[in-house]
Design an enzyme around this catalytic site. Sequence first.
Site, short mmCIF file in Angstrom:
data_model
loop_
_atom_site.label_atom_id
_atom_site.label_comp_id
_atom_site.label_asym_id
_atom_site.label_seq_id
_atom_site.Cartn_x
_atom_site.Cartn_y
_atom_site.Cartn_z
N TYR A 1 0.80 -1.23 0.00
CA TYR A 1 0.00 0.00 0.00
C TYR A 1 0.83 1.28 0.00
CZ TYR A 1 -4.13 -2.82 0.85
OH TYR A 1 -5.15 -3.74 0.70
N THR B 1 -1.72 -10.04 -3.70
CA THR B 1 -2.99 -10.40 -3.07
C THR B 1 -3.78 -9.20 -2.58
OG1 THR B 1 -1.73 -10.81 -1.04
CG2 THR B 1 -2.25 -12.72 -2.41
N GLU B 2 -3.13 -8.06 -2.39
CA GLU B 2 -3.81 -6.82 -2.04
C GLU B 2 -3.01 -5.64 -2.56
OE1 GLU B 2 -5.04 -5.89 1.95
OE2 GLU B 2 -5.37 -7.99 2.44
N ASN B 3 -3.71 -4.67 -3.13
CA ASN B 3 -3.07 -3.44 -3.55
C ASN B 3 -4.16 -2.42 -3.86
OD1 ASN B 3 -1.86 -2.02 -6.47
ND2 ASN B 3 -0.83 -1.70 -4.52
#
Length: 222
Positions: free
Chosen positions: A72, A127-129
């Site tokens: 992030y 997996t998350e951004n």
Amino acid sequence: MGGHTGAPPHDQVYDYLKARFPHHPVGISHNCAVFAAENILGWFPARLSDWWFMDYVPQHFEKVDFFGMSYYGRISHDPLPITYLNHPHKIKELGRKHDDIWEYYPEGLRTCLDRYWNKYKKPIIITENGVCDESDFLRLQAIQDYAAIIHQAIGDGIDVQGYYHWSTWDNVEWHLGPSMRFGLYQCDPRTRNRFMKPSGALYASLAHSKKITVHKHAEMAF
């Protein structure tokens, strides 16, 4: 699980899952960040944070078929961590671009991709951004920025096999409740109605066509 083998818990679970589902890839999702120092007082805390989060923690989960990572932003230290959520005045004084929680530093995704690809040489799944952005303007830019970085990384030989944007719709954060906006869809917590944001349409175009319109009329193919 077949009894205690003396292996670390993660390795035991990996072996169990592979025994049951030998053709299914098994991996982890590691929360990544770029840790930096703003001054001499921040040097040691930044190095310690980097070692703990980026080296020590993932070394306990190395038995994987792919390396999953979330990213992030960059977290600077002076000596304490600086985020827009906790120290908005410092982020503004430093002149740093930011979302509603962290410093916006898309280049750090490539830094993390290089780091773990060079270390493990295993397929990577992001997996998350995303960004925490109530206005949706930064999210539109972020989708373009991150897509370009991933496109370049793949071209340079990094085996990026998947990408998940956080999040499909506005969610409830662990300690912040429903006040922070991460979604491609706006979510009304009272009615649960969802409405696509402009970023959702942009992301849909990328997902379906493998092309994204950047800088007005230029197109980038994936």
